[in-house]
Design a protein around this motif. Structure first.
Motif, PDB file in Angstrom:
ATOM      1  N   THR A 133       0.851  -1.190   0.000  1.00 19.67           N
ATOM      2  CA  THR A 133       0.000   0.000   0.000  1.00 19.67           C
ATOM      3  C   THR A 133       0.886   1.239   0.000  1.00 19.67           C
ATOM      4  OG1 THR A 133      -1.702  -1.184   1.225  1.00 19.67           O
ATOM      5  CG2 THR A 133      -1.843   1.222   1.216  1.00 19.67           C
ATOM      6  N   PHE A 134       0.577   2.163  -0.892  1.00 17.94           N
ATOM      7  CA  PHE A 134       1.405   3.348  -1.098  1.00 17.94           C
ATOM      8  C   PHE A 134       0.503   4.573  -1.121  1.00 17.94           C
ATOM      9  CE2 PHE A 134       3.309   6.615  -3.696  1.00 17.94           C
ATOM     10  CZ  PHE A 134       4.666   6.582  -3.404  1.00 17.94           C
ATOM     11  N   ALA A 135       0.815   5.565  -0.303  1.00 15.72           N
ATOM     12  CA  ALA A 135       0.054   6.814  -0.279  1.00 15.72           C
ATOM     13  C   ALA A 135       0.975   7.987  -0.530  1.00 15.72           C
ATOM     14  CB  ALA A 135      -0.649   6.987   1.070  1.00 15.72           C
ATOM     15  N   LEU A 136       0.480   8.954  -1.292  1.00 12.16           N
ATOM     16  CA  LEU A 136       1.210  10.184  -1.575  1.00 12.16           C
ATOM     17  C   LEU A 136       0.433  11.342  -0.949  1.00 12.16           C
ATOM     18  CD1 LEU A 136       3.753  10.934  -3.411  1.00 12.16           C
ATOM     19  CD2 LEU A 136       2.057  11.779  -5.024  1.00 12.16           C
ATOM     20  N   THR A 137       1.133  12.225  -0.253  1.00 16.28           N
ATOM     21  CA  THR A 137       0.422  13.231   0.542  1.00 16.28           C
ATOM     22  C   THR A 137       0.120  14.514  -0.238  1.00 16.28           C
ATOM     23  OG1 THR A 137       2.536  13.903   1.539  1.00 16.28           O
ATOM     24  CG2 THR A 137       1.174  12.364   2.773  1.00 16.28           C
ATOM     25  N   HIS A 138      -0.747  14.374  -1.244  1.00 12.87           N
ATOM     26  CA  HIS A 138      -1.377  15.559  -1.845  1.00 12.87           C
ATOM     27  C   HIS A 138      -2.474  15.986  -0.880  1.00 12.87           C
ATOM     28  CE1 HIS A 138       0.463  16.385  -5.663  1.00 12.87           C
ATOM     29  NE2 HIS A 138       0.405  15.123  -6.028  1.00 12.87           N
ATOM     30  N   VAL A 139      -2.091  16.769   0.112  1.00 17.22           N
ATOM     31  CA  VAL A 139      -2.928  16.986   1.290  1.00 17.22           C
ATOM     32  C   VAL A 139      -4.253  17.677   0.987  1.00 17.22           C
ATOM     33  CG1 VAL A 139      -1.697  19.129   1.831  1.00 17.22           C
ATOM     34  CG2 VAL A 139      -2.962  17.964   3.624  1.00 17.22           C
ATOM     35  N   TYR A 140      -4.294  18.551   0.007  1.00 15.81           N
ATOM     36  CA  TYR A 140      -5.481  19.391  -0.167  1.00 15.81           C
ATOM     37  C   TYR A 140      -6.705  18.616  -0.629  1.00 15.81           C
ATOM     38  CZ  TYR A 140      -1.936  22.846   0.584  1.00 15.81           C
ATOM     39  OH  TYR A 140      -0.899  23.556   1.145  1.00 15.81           O
ATOM     40  N   THR A 141      -6.505  17.438  -1.214  1.00 17.89           N
ATOM     41  CA  THR A 141      -7.650  16.603  -1.551  1.00 17.89           C
ATOM     42  C   THR A 141      -8.173  15.863  -0.330  1.00 17.89           C
ATOM     43  OG1 THR A 141      -6.157  14.825  -2.265  1.00 17.89           O
ATOM     44  CG2 THR A 141      -6.977  16.333  -3.948  1.00 17.89           C
ATOM     45  N   GLY A 142      -7.551  16.071   0.829  1.00 21.52           N
ATOM     46  CA  GLY A 142      -8.050  15.495   2.062  1.00 21.52           C
ATOM     47  C   GLY A 142      -9.100  16.332   2.756  1.00 21.52           C
ATOM     48  N   TYR A 143      -9.310  17.576   2.309  1.00 21.31           N
ATOM     49  CA  TYR A 143     -10.303  18.442   2.936  1.00 21.31           C
ATOM     50  C   TYR A 143     -11.723  17.947   2.612  1.00 21.31           C
ATOM     51  CZ  TYR A 143      -7.001  22.175   4.239  1.00 21.31           C
ATOM     52  OH  TYR A 143      -5.995  22.906   4.806  1.00 21.31           O
ATOM     53  N   THR A 205       2.052  21.182  -8.601  1.00 16.98           N
ATOM     54  CA  THR A 205       1.528  19.818  -8.600  1.00 16.98           C
ATOM     55  C   THR A 205       0.263  19.704  -7.759  1.00 16.98           C
ATOM     56  OG1 THR A 205       3.139  19.325  -6.856  1.00 16.98           O
ATOM     57  CG2 THR A 205       3.688  18.626  -9.097  1.00 16.98           C
ATOM     58  N   HIS A 206       0.184  20.466  -6.668  1.00 15.78           N
ATOM     59  CA  HIS A 206      -1.031  20.460  -5.860  1.00 15.78           C
ATOM     60  C   HIS A 206      -2.215  21.024  -6.654  1.00 15.78           C
ATOM     61  CE1 HIS A 206       0.291  19.013  -2.014  1.00 15.78           C
ATOM     62  NE2 HIS A 206       1.187  19.966  -1.838  1.00 15.78           N
ATOM     63  N   ALA A 207      -1.972  22.139  -7.372  1.00 17.77           N
ATOM     64  CA  ALA A 207      -3.038  22.745  -8.162  1.00 17.77           C
ATOM     65  C   ALA A 207      -3.511  21.805  -9.261  1.00 17.77           C
ATOM     66  CB  ALA A 207      -2.550  24.065  -8.764  1.00 17.77           C
ATOM     67  N   TRP A 208      -2.569  21.195  -9.977  1.00 21.47           N
ATOM     68  CA  TRP A 208      -2.930  20.233 -11.017  1.00 21.47           C
ATOM     69  C   TRP A 208      -3.702  19.060 -10.420  1.00 21.47           C
ATOM     70  CZ3 TRP A 208      -0.710  15.473 -10.057  1.00 21.47           C
ATOM     71  CH2 TRP A 208      -1.177  14.459 -10.883  1.00 21.47           C
ATOM     72  N   HIS A 209      -3.211  18.511  -9.300  1.00 27.05           N
ATOM     73  CA  HIS A 209      -3.815  17.299  -8.737  1.00 27.05           C
ATOM     74  C   HIS A 209      -5.240  17.547  -8.267  1.00 27.05           C
ATOM     75  CE1 HIS A 209      -4.619  14.229  -5.561  1.00 27.05           C
ATOM     76  NE2 HIS A 209      -4.180  13.456  -6.515  1.00 27.05           N
ATOM     77  N   ILE A 210      -5.471  18.665  -7.596  1.00 27.76           N
ATOM     78  CA  ILE A 210      -6.825  18.919  -7.102  1.00 27.76           C
ATOM     79  C   ILE A 210      -7.794  19.105  -8.265  1.00 27.76           C
ATOM     80  CG2 ILE A 210      -6.695  21.448  -6.873  1.00 27.76           C
ATOM     81  CD1 ILE A 210      -8.140  21.183  -4.214  1.00 27.76           C
ATOM     82  N   SER A 211      -7.303  19.658  -9.380  1.00 28.83           N
ATOM     83  CA  SER A 211      -8.185  19.844 -10.538  1.00 28.83           C
ATOM     84  C   SER A 211      -8.605  18.508 -11.129  1.00 28.83           C
ATOM     85  CB  SER A 211      -7.504  20.713 -11.602  1.00 28.83           C
ATOM     86  OG  SER A 211      -6.556  19.990 -12.364  1.00 28.83           O
ATOM     87  N   GLU A 212      -7.688  17.551 -11.204  1.00 26.16           N
ATOM     88  CA  GLU A 212      -8.036  16.232 -11.724  1.00 26.16           C
ATOM     89  C   GLU A 212      -8.887  15.454 -10.713  1.00 26.16           C
ATOM     90  OE1 GLU A 212      -4.711  15.137 -15.079  1.00 26.16           O
ATOM     91  OE2 GLU A 212      -4.785  13.912 -13.261  1.00 26.16           O
ATOM     92  N   TYR A 213      -8.600  15.628  -9.423  1.00 23.63           N
ATOM     93  CA  TYR A 213      -9.334  14.897  -8.390  1.00 23.63           C
ATOM     94  C   TYR A 213     -10.808  15.284  -8.373  1.00 23.63           C
ATOM     95  CZ  TYR A 213     -10.742  13.256  -3.751  1.00 23.63           C
ATOM     96  OH  TYR A 213     -11.395  12.640  -2.712  1.00 23.63           O
ATOM     97  N   VAL A 214     -11.099  16.573  -8.353  1.00 22.71           N
ATOM     98  CA  VAL A 214     -12.505  16.981  -8.212  1.00 22.71           C
ATOM     99  C   VAL A 214     -13.305  16.769  -9.495  1.00 22.71           C
ATOM    100  CG1 VAL A 214     -11.994  18.642  -6.391  1.00 22.71           C
ATOM    101  CG2 VAL A 214     -12.102  19.432  -8.765  1.00 22.71           C
ATOM    102  N   THR A 215     -12.671  16.880 -10.642  1.00 16.89           N
ATOM    103  CA  THR A 215     -13.400  16.736 -11.906  1.00 16.89           C
ATOM    104  C   THR A 215     -13.469  15.298 -12.395  1.00 16.89           C
ATOM    105  OG1 THR A 215     -11.428  17.112 -13.273  1.00 16.89           O
ATOM    106  CG2 THR A 215     -12.745  19.062 -12.642  1.00 16.89           C
ATOM    107  N   GLY A 216     -12.523  14.460 -11.961  1.00 14.44           N
ATOM    108  CA  GLY A 216     -12.430  13.112 -12.505  1.00 14.44           C
ATOM    109  C   GLY A 216     -11.877  13.073 -13.915  1.00 14.44           C
ATOM    110  N   LEU A 217     -11.342  14.196 -14.380  1.00 14.37           N
ATOM    111  CA  LEU A 217     -10.781  14.304 -15.726  1.00 14.37           C
ATOM    112  C   LEU A 217      -9.263  14.306 -15.671  1.00 14.37           C
ATOM    113  CD1 LEU A 217     -13.103  17.197 -16.948  1.00 14.37           C
ATOM    114  CD2 LEU A 217     -13.370  14.757 -17.467  1.00 14.37           C
ATOM    115  N   GLN A 218      -8.639  14.038 -16.795  1.00 13.19           N
ATOM    116  CA  GLN A 218      -7.180  14.073 -16.889  1.00 13.19           C
ATOM    117  C   GLN A 218      -6.728  15.080 -17.935  1.00 13.19           C
ATOM    118  OE1 GLN A 218      -5.783  10.027 -17.583  1.00 13.19           O
ATOM    119  NE2 GLN A 218      -5.683   9.653 -15.384  1.00 13.19           N
ATOM    120  N   VAL A 219      -5.625  15.781 -17.614  1.00  7.37           N
ATOM    121  CA  VAL A 219      -5.019  16.702 -18.575  1.00  7.37           C
ATOM    122  C   VAL A 219      -4.361  15.885 -19.689  1.00  7.37           C
ATOM    123  CG1 VAL A 219      -3.320  18.532 -18.926  1.00  7.37           C
ATOM    124  CG2 VAL A 219      -4.626  18.428 -16.782  1.00  7.37           C
TER     125      VAL A 219
END
Length: 389
Positions: A133-143, A205-219
């Motif tokens: 099990t591997f976790a990466l701490t893109h923390v802002y998607t934890g809110y 990377t945080h800005a990019w990641h949160i955009s893909e996380y909330v939309t479910g889309l990929q750049v």
């Protein structure tokens, strides 16, 4: 593992740093995890002092991580660590993470995942190979409010997504403070330790990641401009990009560490055919829902708030008026990681809620984002560049 806490080791996180203490506090918040060992610093005095601060016995404080893995493996099942958190500068992510996986440990790793894209592919493949099990701490998607944003977009509350606007701006590097002592700007602004991206890797990377996380889309492709505004700085401190996502969705991303007066301003807006959603990290408990012909709705995210998604509820701790903060967002990643580790150890399938944390694939895409931004941002005509492979 069923009737005890998960035992955590840590690499990095000495008392002279910042993020290590955040990781430790977040990890123990849900009473699922305890700190049992650590290699806190390459400096022996700092390492020992840090370990003793956390009340570790001297024989569980290690001066290098290789010794830590080897000696922990010799301890009985009832004592040795179960997983390791790695909170070192970027160039020191790959080797200890690979070694941990090879020794059979699960891993929590700070972002970006590695120093280079080549390393990221190797580490992702090692995670797949070992099944750890591997976790990466893109923390802002934890809110919780971000999770509510994701859930509302997924169920079609704003209709088909059209436009994404995301920015993450800070002002702390508006002068060349890396030449001074007493801060952690040095390694962040040195390509030898940070990798190819400065502001792009640190906060872009945080800005990019949160955009893909909330939309479910990929750049799929982007057109970027990277710049070092501060004279003498060898790496970008400001970046902007036009983004093309799946399904014809377009976006704009801005990441800057020279925005004078800004503290930690992560701000995302997503617009669809029927409405828009907006969230700001500095106002973490409020999600704004913008309707075409009604006043803007302020959705308050807290225990007991009506009409929230199950995803948001799963990650909420505090009652109304008490903001879910930065450490709590980290804690959601650690809690979900720990529950996933427990489920797998018991031969059970982790639930969707448990698996809701950034993983090795997110880490690989983060490094691809940096690579693509650099390829476009430093090109002669700031050209459109396909996603790095």
């Amino acid at each position: 593992m069923k009737n005890r806490k998960l035992r955590m080791g840590i690499i990095g996180g000495g008392l002279n740093g910042f993020i290590g203490a955040v990781h430790i506090r977040a990890a123990i918040m849900e009473n699922e995890i305890e700190l049992v060992s650590g290699c806190f610093s390459r400096d022996a005095e700092t390492c020992l002092k840090s370990g003793r601060f956390y009340h570790l016995p001297d024989d569980r404080i290690y001066l290098n991580y290789k010794e830590m893995f080897e000696k922990e493996a010799l301890l009985p099942d009832g004592e040795r660590m179960d997983f390791v958190a790695i909170v070192t500068p970027n160039h020191l992510h790959f080797e200890p993470a690979m070694l941990a996986l090879e020794h059979g440990y699960d891993v929590v790793l700070d972002k970006p995942m590695t120093w280079s894209l080549e390393e990221a592919f190797k580490l992702r493949d090692k995670v797949i190979q070992t099944g750890r099990t591997f976790a990466l701490t893109h923390v802002y998607t934890g809110y919780p409010a971000v999770k509510e944003m994701k859930a509302r977009i997924a169920r079609g509350d704003i209709g088909a997504v059209r436009r994404v606007l995301v920015e993450y701006v800070q002002g702390w590097l508006s002068e060349r403070i890396e030449l001074q002592s007493g801060n952690n700007a040095g390694w962040r602004t040195d390509p030898k330790t940070s990798g190819k991206g400065g502001a792009v890797g640190d906060i872009g990377t945080h800005a990019w990641h949160i955009s893909e996380y909330v939309t479910g889309l990929q750049v799929k492709e982007l057109c970027a401009e990277l710049k070092a505004f501060v004279p003498g700085r060898p790496i970008d401190d400001d970046a902007a990009a036009l983004l093309h996502y799946d399904n014809g969705v377009t976006g704009i991303l801005h990441a800057s560490q020279i925005a004078v007066g800004e503290e930690n301003n992560l701000h995302i807006r997503v617009y669809g055919e029927k409405g828009g959603l907006e969230w700001m990290q500095q106002e973490p408990n409020t999600l704004l829902f913008k309707h075409p012909s009604l006043p803007t709705e302020a959705i308050r995210v807290a225990k007991g708030s009506p009409n929230l998604s199950d995803l948001a509820k799963w990650n909420i701790r505090t009652p109304g008026g008490h903001p879910e903060g930065f450490i709590e967002a980290f804690a959601n990643i650690y809690r979900n990681f720990a529950l996933t580790v427990r489920a797998k150890a018991a031969g059970e399938e982790p639930t969707t809620e448990m698996l809701d944390f950034p993983n090795a694939n997110d880490g690989l895409r983060g490094m691809q984002f940096i690579e693509t931004m650099v390829a476009s941002g430093y090109s002669d005509n700031n050209k459109w560049v396909k996603w790095a492979e």
